[in-house]
Write a protein that holds these residues in place. Sequence first.
Motif, PDB file in Angstrom:
ATOM      1  N   PRO A  83      17.076 -22.345  14.530  1.00 17.40           N
ATOM      2  CA  PRO A  83      15.682 -21.914  14.384  1.00 17.40           C
ATOM      3  C   PRO A  83      15.613 -20.533  13.745  1.00 17.40           C
ATOM      4  CG  PRO A  83      16.412 -21.531  16.610  1.00 17.40           C
ATOM      5  CD  PRO A  83      17.538 -22.248  15.928  1.00 17.40           C
ATOM      6  N   ASP A  84      14.407 -20.137  13.378  1.00 19.73           N
ATOM      7  CA  ASP A  84      14.199 -18.790  12.846  1.00 19.73           C
ATOM      8  C   ASP A  84      14.000 -17.771  13.964  1.00 19.73           C
ATOM      9  OD1 ASP A  84      14.399 -19.865  10.337  1.00 19.73           O
ATOM     10  OD2 ASP A  84      12.241 -19.833   9.920  1.00 19.73           O
ATOM     11  N   MET A  85      13.711 -18.250  15.180  1.00 18.04           N
ATOM     12  CA  MET A  85      13.487 -17.358  16.314  1.00 18.04           C
ATOM     13  C   MET A  85      13.637 -18.137  17.609  1.00 18.04           C
ATOM     14  SD  MET A  85      10.093 -15.062  17.135  1.00 18.04           S
ATOM     15  CE  MET A  85      10.154 -13.691  18.295  1.00 18.04           C
ATOM     16  N   VAL A  86      14.138 -17.468  18.641  1.00 17.50           N
ATOM     17  CA  VAL A  86      14.216 -18.052  19.980  1.00 17.50           C
ATOM     18  C   VAL A  86      13.394 -17.178  20.925  1.00 17.50           C
ATOM     19  CG1 VAL A  86      15.707 -18.737  21.889  1.00 17.50           C
ATOM     20  CG2 VAL A  86      16.520 -18.981  19.532  1.00 17.50           C
ATOM     21  N   ILE A  87      12.502 -17.809  21.686  1.00 15.95           N
ATOM     22  CA  ILE A  87      11.661 -17.074  22.636  1.00 15.95           C
ATOM     23  C   ILE A  87      12.025 -17.554  24.038  1.00 15.95           C
ATOM     24  CG2 ILE A  87       9.339 -16.323  23.229  1.00 15.95           C
ATOM     25  CD1 ILE A  87       8.414 -17.419  20.510  1.00 15.95           C
ATOM     26  N   LEU A 145      22.813 -26.608  21.225  1.00 11.16           N
ATOM     27  CA  LEU A 145      21.470 -27.171  21.097  1.00 11.16           C
ATOM     28  C   LEU A 145      20.680 -26.505  19.985  1.00 11.16           C
ATOM     29  CD1 LEU A 145      20.304 -27.585  24.830  1.00 11.16           C
ATOM     30  CD2 LEU A 145      20.795 -29.411  23.188  1.00 11.16           C
ATOM     31  N   LEU A 146      20.952 -25.228  19.787  1.00  3.42           N
ATOM     32  CA  LEU A 146      20.259 -24.453  18.756  1.00  3.42           C
ATOM     33  C   LEU A 146      20.822 -24.719  17.358  1.00  3.42           C
ATOM     34  CD1 LEU A 146      19.926 -21.050  20.646  1.00  3.42           C
ATOM     35  CD2 LEU A 146      18.073 -22.636  20.131  1.00  3.42           C
ATOM     36  N   GLY A 147      21.825 -25.560  17.261  1.00  7.83           N
ATOM     37  CA  GLY A 147      22.413 -25.860  15.963  1.00  7.83           C
ATOM     38  C   GLY A 147      23.302 -24.775  15.426  1.00  7.83           C
ATOM     39  N   MET A 148      23.841 -23.966  16.341  1.00  8.21           N
ATOM     40  CA  MET A 148      24.683 -22.844  15.938  1.00  8.21           C
ATOM     41  C   MET A 148      26.174 -23.246  15.961  1.00  8.21           C
ATOM     42  SD  MET A 148      22.608 -19.979  18.109  1.00  8.21           S
ATOM     43  CE  MET A 148      23.756 -18.659  17.697  1.00  8.21           C
ATOM     44  N   ALA A 164      25.976 -13.921  26.770  1.00 12.02           N
ATOM     45  CA  ALA A 164      26.765 -14.543  25.712  1.00 12.02           C
ATOM     46  C   ALA A 164      25.868 -15.255  24.696  1.00 12.02           C
ATOM     47  CB  ALA A 164      27.763 -15.526  26.319  1.00 12.02           C
ATOM     48  N   VAL A 165      24.781 -15.853  25.162  1.00  4.43           N
ATOM     49  CA  VAL A 165      23.829 -16.492  24.246  1.00  4.43           C
ATOM     50  C   VAL A 165      23.192 -15.448  23.330  1.00  4.43           C
ATOM     51  CG1 VAL A 165      21.629 -17.715  24.084  1.00  4.43           C
ATOM     52  CG2 VAL A 165      23.352 -18.469  25.728  1.00  4.43           C
ATOM     53  N   LEU A 166      22.780 -14.322  23.898  1.00  6.81           N
ATOM     54  CA  LEU A 166      22.190 -13.260  23.079  1.00  6.81           C
ATOM     55  C   LEU A 166      23.197 -12.725  22.079  1.00  6.81           C
ATOM     56  CD1 LEU A 166      20.137 -11.307  25.784  1.00  6.81           C
ATOM     57  CD2 LEU A 166      19.381 -13.175  24.302  1.00  6.81           C
ATOM     58  N   ASP A 167      24.451 -12.592  22.498  1.00  5.97           N
ATOM     59  CA  ASP A 167      25.501 -12.145  21.573  1.00  5.97           C
ATOM     60  C   ASP A 167      25.638 -13.115  20.402  1.00  5.97           C
ATOM     61  OD1 ASP A 167      26.074  -9.952  23.165  1.00  5.97           O
ATOM     62  OD2 ASP A 167      27.797 -10.899  24.148  1.00  5.97           O
ATOM     63  N   ALA A 168      25.589 -14.413  20.696  1.00  5.33           N
ATOM     64  CA  ALA A 168      25.704 -15.422  19.649  1.00  5.33           C
ATOM     65  C   ALA A 168      24.515 -15.366  18.693  1.00  5.33           C
ATOM     66  CB  ALA A 168      25.820 -16.810  20.277  1.00  5.33           C
ATOM     67  N   LEU A 169      23.323 -15.153  19.230  1.00  8.22           N
ATOM     68  CA  LEU A 169      22.137 -15.030  18.376  1.00  8.22           C
ATOM     69  C   LEU A 169      22.229 -13.796  17.489  1.00  8.22           C
ATOM     70  CD1 LEU A 169      19.371 -16.041  20.936  1.00  8.22           C
ATOM     71  CD2 LEU A 169      20.108 -17.366  18.960  1.00  8.22           C
ATOM     72  N   ASP A 170      22.692 -12.690  18.058  1.00  7.81           N
ATOM     73  CA  ASP A 170      22.876 -11.474  17.257  1.00  7.81           C
ATOM     74  C   ASP A 170      23.862 -11.720  16.125  1.00  7.81           C
ATOM     75  OD1 ASP A 170      21.104  -9.900  18.699  1.00  7.81           O
ATOM     76  OD2 ASP A 170      22.645  -9.126  20.050  1.00  7.81           O
ATOM     77  N   ALA A 171      24.970 -12.387  16.432  1.00  7.85           N
ATOM     78  CA  ALA A 171      25.996 -12.647  15.424  1.00  7.85           C
ATOM     79  C   ALA A 171      25.466 -13.535  14.301  1.00  7.85           C
ATOM     80  CB  ALA A 171      27.211 -13.302  16.081  1.00  7.85           C
ATOM     81  N   ALA A 172      24.534 -14.438  14.660  1.00  2.09           N
ATOM     82  CA  ALA A 172      23.952 -15.349  13.669  1.00  2.09           C
ATOM     83  C   ALA A 172      22.736 -14.749  12.965  1.00  2.09           C
ATOM     84  CB  ALA A 172      23.560 -16.661  14.347  1.00  2.09           C
ATOM     85  N   THR A 178       9.712 -26.201  19.360  1.00  2.14           N
ATOM     86  CA  THR A 178      10.764 -26.971  20.007  1.00  2.14           C
ATOM     87  C   THR A 178      11.055 -26.317  21.348  1.00  2.14           C
ATOM     88  OG1 THR A 178      11.727 -27.609  17.889  1.00  2.14           O
ATOM     89  CG2 THR A 178      13.148 -27.756  19.825  1.00  2.14           C
ATOM     90  N   THR A 179      11.105 -27.106  22.400  1.00  2.00           N
ATOM     91  CA  THR A 179      11.201 -26.557  23.751  1.00  2.00           C
ATOM     92  C   THR A 179      12.403 -27.135  24.477  1.00  2.00           C
ATOM     93  OG1 THR A 179       8.790 -26.288  23.832  1.00  2.00           O
ATOM     94  CG2 THR A 179       9.977 -26.239  25.922  1.00  2.00           C
ATOM     95  N   PHE A 180      13.291 -26.247  24.922  1.00  3.22           N
ATOM     96  CA  PHE A 180      14.476 -26.642  25.671  1.00  3.22           C
ATOM     97  C   PHE A 180      14.316 -26.211  27.127  1.00  3.22           C
ATOM     98  CE2 PHE A 180      17.049 -26.050  21.522  1.00  3.22           C
ATOM     99  CZ  PHE A 180      16.725 -27.335  21.114  1.00  3.22           C
ATOM    100  N   GLY A 181      14.597 -27.123  28.045  1.00  2.21           N
ATOM    101  CA  GLY A 181      14.441 -26.855  29.466  1.00  2.21           C
ATOM    102  C   GLY A 181      15.766 -26.547  30.134  1.00  2.21           C
ATOM    103  N   PHE A 182      15.832 -25.419  30.806  1.00  2.32           N
ATOM    104  CA  PHE A 182      17.029 -24.993  31.537  1.00  2.32           C
ATOM    105  C   PHE A 182      16.846 -25.341  33.006  1.00  2.32           C
ATOM    106  CE2 PHE A 182      19.212 -21.259  33.706  1.00  2.32           C
ATOM    107  CZ  PHE A 182      20.478 -21.808  33.611  1.00  2.32           C
ATOM    108  N   TYR A 183      17.646 -26.272  33.496  1.00  2.00           N
ATOM    109  CA  TYR A 183      17.474 -26.713  34.880  1.00  2.00           C
ATOM    110  C   TYR A 183      18.508 -26.061  35.809  1.00  2.00           C
ATOM    111  CZ  TYR A 183      20.974 -30.303  33.573  1.00  2.00           C
ATOM    112  OH  TYR A 183      22.082 -30.970  33.113  1.00  2.00           O
ATOM    113  N   GLY A 184      18.730 -24.769  35.627  1.00  2.82           N
ATOM    114  CA  GLY A 184      19.640 -24.057  36.505  1.00  2.82           C
ATOM    115  C   GLY A 184      19.229 -24.145  37.960  1.00  2.82           C
TER     116      GLY A 184
END
Length: 216
Positions: free
Chosen positions: A5-9, A213-216, A94-102, A183-189
């Motif tokens: 995606p172009d952005m993750v919220i 899931l984000l296609g990364m 770790a997810v934020l790190d991956a988004l930063d790297a991408a 696009t909405t992803f549900g985290f069922y932690g």
Amino acid sequence: MNTPPDMVIFDCDGVLVDSEMITNRVIQENLKRHDLLLELDEIMHLFVGGTMQGVMDLSREMGATLPDDWLDHIYSEMHAVLAKEVEPVKGAVAVLDALDAAGIPYAIGSNGLHSKMAVTLPKTGLLERFTGRVFSREDVANPKPAPDVYLLAASRAGIAPDRCVVVEDSASGAKAGVAAGMTTFGFYGETPRERLEPICNAVFGDMSELPALLGM
């Protein structure tokens, strides 16, 4: 997703900061002092994803004897405990790190107050990563499940809603993401999977699954 995606919220509580059980424990103990006995799983089912005003209104309907200034008291109690105990959700950094790297920008869209996030984000070391990109239901006309806070985050970034992904852990928040056209992803932690699955484009139970899931 085939392409990132172009952005993750992100929702905040339960997605980035591991606060849900802490705050619900505080609510449980407080309501007990006001003549309403609820199990933690009942509180999770009734209140997660809503607003504290909604908690107050429903608790009164269920028999709680809450004073008119209850919100001030419960916020004070919650913030004090969160300041001592809250940690990041496992794998979120770790997810934020991956988004930063991408090079993919991200933001927060929460039903919580800015004052609460001013406690949880510094304590978890996440505040600097979201500077200028923290949006609350205080910033919009309508809280989730209305899409307002997610649309605001996308608008401020100049990114079309259909190029955004929302990451949520509540049915109410997931409905907001869908209503925003994202696009909405549900985290069922800590949320029952079956509450998210009918609403979301996909669901996942561990943050390590999110980059794929984000296609990364």
